[in-house]
Structure formats: structure tokens, C-alpha cells
Design a protein around this motif. Structure first.
Motif, short mmCIF file in Angstrom:
data_model
loop_
_atom_site.label_atom_id
_atom_site.label_comp_id
_atom_site.label_asym_id
_atom_site.label_seq_id
_atom_site.Cartn_x
_atom_site.Cartn_y
_atom_site.Cartn_z
N HIS A 85 0.97 -1.15 -0.12
CA HIS A 85 -0.05 -0.03 0.10
C HIS A 85 1.00 1.30 0.24
O HIS A 85 1.56 1.79 1.09
CB HIS A 85 -0.88 -0.16 1.26
N HIS A 87 1.25 5.43 -1.99
CA HIS A 87 1.06 6.48 -2.93
C HIS A 87 2.30 6.84 -3.60
O HIS A 87 2.66 8.10 -3.51
CB HIS A 87 0.35 7.46 -2.17
N LYS A 154 -0.34 3.42 -5.91
CA LYS A 154 -1.83 3.91 -6.28
C LYS A 154 -1.64 5.27 -6.69
O LYS A 154 -0.83 6.15 -6.51
CB LYS A 154 -2.59 4.15 -4.85
N HIS A 255 -9.47 2.22 1.48
CA HIS A 255 -9.06 3.02 2.77
C HIS A 255 -10.34 3.20 3.73
O HIS A 255 -11.23 3.99 3.41
CB HIS A 255 -8.47 4.31 2.18
N HIS A 278 -5.92 0.32 6.47
CA HIS A 278 -5.97 1.42 7.65
C HIS A 278 -6.66 0.89 8.89
O HIS A 278 -6.11 0.36 10.05
CB HIS A 278 -6.54 2.55 7.24
N ASP A 329 2.30 2.81 3.68
CA ASP A 329 1.48 4.01 3.19
C ASP A 329 2.02 5.03 2.59
O ASP A 329 1.78 6.15 2.38
CB ASP A 329 0.40 4.23 4.30
FE FE Z 1 -3.00 5.27 1.75
#
Ligand code: FE
Ligand code: NIG
Length: 424
Positions: A85, A87, A154, A255, A278, A329
């Protein structure tokens, strides 16, 4: 032709073997399948043999001289770590907002005032392919130095069709050109962009009717994710977005329950999400439903740490039978780190997980969370030759000496890409 790589004399070789068919749950998360004085032969990008050093010395008595030998005496050998996961692809940086939070502002206040995800979106829209590629590649190099060999990435800082595609194309190019493998997720529904503030449904229409079909048609993503949170997308809106993805072959992720309890875990279970991520504020009912539906919990204790919030209750989830994975994350707002090792440390210290459980969570269960467990996540014959060697004698020490990057060597697809803690 790259030479075979022969890793010898590992003080502990944690194979994580036996979990390719289904993620580890409950007591299974403590089973690392450790071989002492372990040895692995990597060739043609694949794990060819794994066992004790005596076993491999016999098997390769004729061919040992052909290989590049790595002496792992006194070291821990694990599958290449997997971050399920991130970004990863974005432009800009938000240290100013970090400072604002330390002066009392909250994450959601900053976002609702046009900062947060919106400020990274503005920077990402303004960036060229090349700029995005360069900034993201630097992060990938750092991931590699931290022992990570596969990363989920992502989109979601574009929020127009062309800017979302730009992010996903950069991820694709990084996958092709960087040693790390990237698995892409479309996350157009990361926020309601400022220009749709008065009409969020029109933005959802755009995501559902234009973005998802186009991303799927171009095969730019395998998963579809949404930020289900009060003030962002409701569970009903999230469901519509995830169902549209399913109709186009994109597997759902979510999420969920990050800032407030919002029945995100429940929704993940009823829609059959691959993972719910999360879950800081997930309800007991939601946790039970996830266990029953086989939804993987991707826990992100770095985000809780950085937002100064209480972590997800990993202990409770494992005890309830949920398969848990963990991840950085990595993003500029709520967790600007690439250190999956620190995340494992936090898994122990803030979520009540054992050293063995966090290692399962960052390898075999992380592989399941991105549907790659058939090829990565454990050291087993036929899997990709992705291996990380830590300069610690055992898996407990990896968590005990916290906050330190213990990575010594990384082998990706059978090639040594980190040696002595440096990129080769
Ligand atoms: Fe995230
Ligand atoms: O996973 N929650 C939404 N998305 C990210 C944060 C993105 C950002 O702040 O830029 C997360 O925490």
C-alpha cells in the motif's frame, strides 16, 4: 547471462514456506519455517533450491564454483519485503503541513481548507512525466535500500482522467525500468477535487463512467481503491465506485475507518474486497465480518504514528482470525517514509504484534494483499529470486534493535542490487 547466486550459512533463513495458497492467520502468522545454517541457490531469476547448507553443498558440489557466493553467516535471510500500500507516484512535499499539525491543526482541517491531498494533487497535475518519474524513482531506490522488492502503487493525485493516467503510466515505466516490481491500483476516488466541491456526485460519475473504463481498457491497474471516510466518500458512494471497478475487472481495495469509525470494514466484507486498509477505528463487528469474508487487513502503523493517532488493533484482528499485512502507506501527507523495517517495529510496539507476525505481514501476507503469493512472499522453489539479507542474527533482533536499517544485501530477480547496504 547473470551468474547464479548462492547464499550460504544464514544464521536464520526464514522461508515463510507453505503459505502460497492462503494468507497466514492466527497462530499461523507465527510460523516462519526457519532453517538454521540455511542456504539458497538462485538462478535464472528463480529460487532453485533451498535447505541447509549441507544439503546445498551436496546438491551443488559440481557447480559451486560457477556461482557468486554470499556468506550470510551471522545474518538473517528473508523473502524480499513487499509493501502492499503506497502512494509512490506523486510530486511535491508537505513539510509545511507537518509543521501546521504540530501547531494544532488536524489532518482533515488542512485537507478541507484546500491543503492535504489537494495540495499534492496540484503539484502532481503540474509535474511532467519526467519530473514524476525522477521523484518517484528516488523513493524506489530508497525502498530497495530498505529491503523492499515489490511495491503496490496507487494513483489518486491526478483526479482528472489524463492526470490519473499520467500517474499510472509513470508507475508502469518504473515497473519496467527499476528493479522493484510495481503493482498498480487506480484510486481516482482519493478525494473530491476542489472543482467538484459543490457537486461530488458529478465527480463520482466521472470516476465510474470515464476513468475506470479507460484505466481498465488500457490495463493500467489491477486494483481499484477508494477513501471511504466521513467528509470524503460515504460507504454508499464507495460501494458504487468499487462495484464499477469490479464490473471492469479491477479488484476492490478500500481505505477504511482511518480517521473515524465509518463502517468501512463492514463494507469491505460485504463487497468482498481483497483488502481493507488502515482500520484504526474499525468496529468489532467489522473485524468479525472481515475474518469471515477473508478480507486481508493492511495495517499502516506509520500513518497512525505520524498523525499522532492510536494505531489499529493488530493484536485483536489476528486473534479474531483476520489475515494481517503491513505497509508504509508511503505518501507525502500521512506517512512520508519508505522504511518498512520501522513499520514492522511499530507493528510490534504499537499494535501488539510479535516479531514473527510482523515478518509474515510484510512478506507472505503482503503478497496475498496484492494477489502475488504464487510468485513472491516466501523462499520456495520456483518463486522469484527476491531475497533480503539483514545484518542481524535472528528475526527477533530485527525488531528489537528498532529504527535502524539493518539491510545488508538485496537480490532482486536473481541479481544483487544492494550490497553492503549500498545500491550496486
Ligand atoms: Fe493510503
Ligand atoms: O492513506 N487517506 C488517504 N490517503 C492517504 C493520505 C494521502 C495524503 O495525505 O496525501 C493515506 O493516509
Amino acid at each position: 547471462m547473470t551468474k547464479p547466486v548462492w547464499i550460504r550459512h544464514a544464521s536464520q533463513l526464514a522461508t515463510l514456506a507453505g503459505g502460497s495458497a492462503a494468507p497466514a492467520r492466527g497462530e499461523g502468522m507465527n510460523q516462519l519455517s526457519i532453517i538454521e545454517n540455511g542456504s539458497v541457490w538462485l538462478e535464472d531469476g528463480v529460487i532453485q533450491r533451498v535447505g541447509t547448507d549441507a544439503d546445498l553443498a551436496e546438491a551443488y558440489s559440481e557447480r559451486g564454483h560457477e556461482a557468486e557466493i554470499i556468506d550470510a553467516a551471522g545474518k538473517l535471510v528473508t523473502p524480499g519485503l513487499i509493501d502492499p500500500h503506497t502512494h509512490l507516484v506523486h510530486a511535491g512535499s508537505r513539510q509545511n503541513e507537518f509543521n501546521m499539525r504540530l501547531n494544532g491543526a488536524t489532518y482533515m482541517e488542512i485537507m478541507n481548507n484546500g491543503g492535504g491531498i489537494h495540495s499534492t494533487t496540484a503539484a502532481t497535475r503540474a509535474a511532467s512525466h519526467e519530473e514524476l518519474f525522477t521523484q518517484s524513482k528516488r523513493r524506489l531506490d530508497q525502498f530497495l535500500l530498505h529491503g523492499v522488492t515489490t511495491v503496490e502503487a496507487k494513483s489518486g493525485y491526478g483526479m482528472t482522467l489524463s492526470d490519473e493516467i499520467k500517474q499510472l503510466e509513470v508507475a508502469k515505466k518504473l515497473h519496467e525500468e527499476h528493479p522493484i516490481d510495481i503493482v498498480s491500483t487506480f484510486m481516482g476516488a482519493h478525494a473530491v477535487p476542489r472543482e467538484y466541491r459543490e457537486d461530488p456526485e458529478a465527480f463520482i460519475d466521472l470516476v465510474v463512467n470515464e476513468m475506470i473504463p479507460e484505466v481498465a481498457r488500457r490495463k493500467l491497474a489491477e486494483f481499484n481503491d477508494v477513501f471511504c471516510e466521513r467528509g470524503v466518500f460515504t460507504p454508499e458512494q464507495s460501494r458504487r465506485i468499487l462495484e464499477a471497478g469490479i464490473a471492469h475487472g479491477l479488484l476492490p481495495k478500500i481505505h477504511a475507518d482511518e480517521i473515524e469509525p465509518y463502517e468501512g470494514a463492514e463494507m469491505a466484507a460485504t463487497i468482498g474486497a481483497v483488502s481493507a486498509d488502515h482500520l484504526l477505528r474499525a468496529s468489532d463487528r467489522g473485524i468479525q465480518m472481515m475474518a469471515k469474508a477473508g478480507v486481508i487487513a493492511v495495517l499502516l502503523p506509520g500513518t497512525a504514528f505520524f498523525l499522532m493517532a492510536e494505531s489499529a488493533n493488530g493484536r485483536k484482528m489476528i486473534d479474531a482470525g483476520v489475515a494481517v499485512a503491513i505497509s508504509t502507506d508511503c505518501n507525502p501527507g500521512s506517512s512520508p517514509t519508505v522504511s518498512l523495517s520501522l513499520i514492522m517495529n511499530l507493528g510490534c510496539l504499537k499494535m501488539g504484534m510479535t516479531p514473527a507476525e510482523v515478518l509474515s505481514a510484510a512478506t507472505i501476507n503482503a503478497a496475498h494483499a496484492i494477489r502475488r503469493a504464487h510468485e513472491i512472499g516466501s523462499i520456495e522453489i520456483g518463486k522469484k529470486a527476491d531475497v533480503t539479507i539483514f545484518d542481524v542474527p535472528d528475526f527477533m533482533t530485527l525488531q528489537y534493535r528498532y529504527g535502524i536499517n539493518h539491510v545488508d544485501t538485496v537480490v532482486k530477480n536473481g541479481t544483487i542490487v544492494v550490497r553492503g547496504g549500498r545500491l550496486t
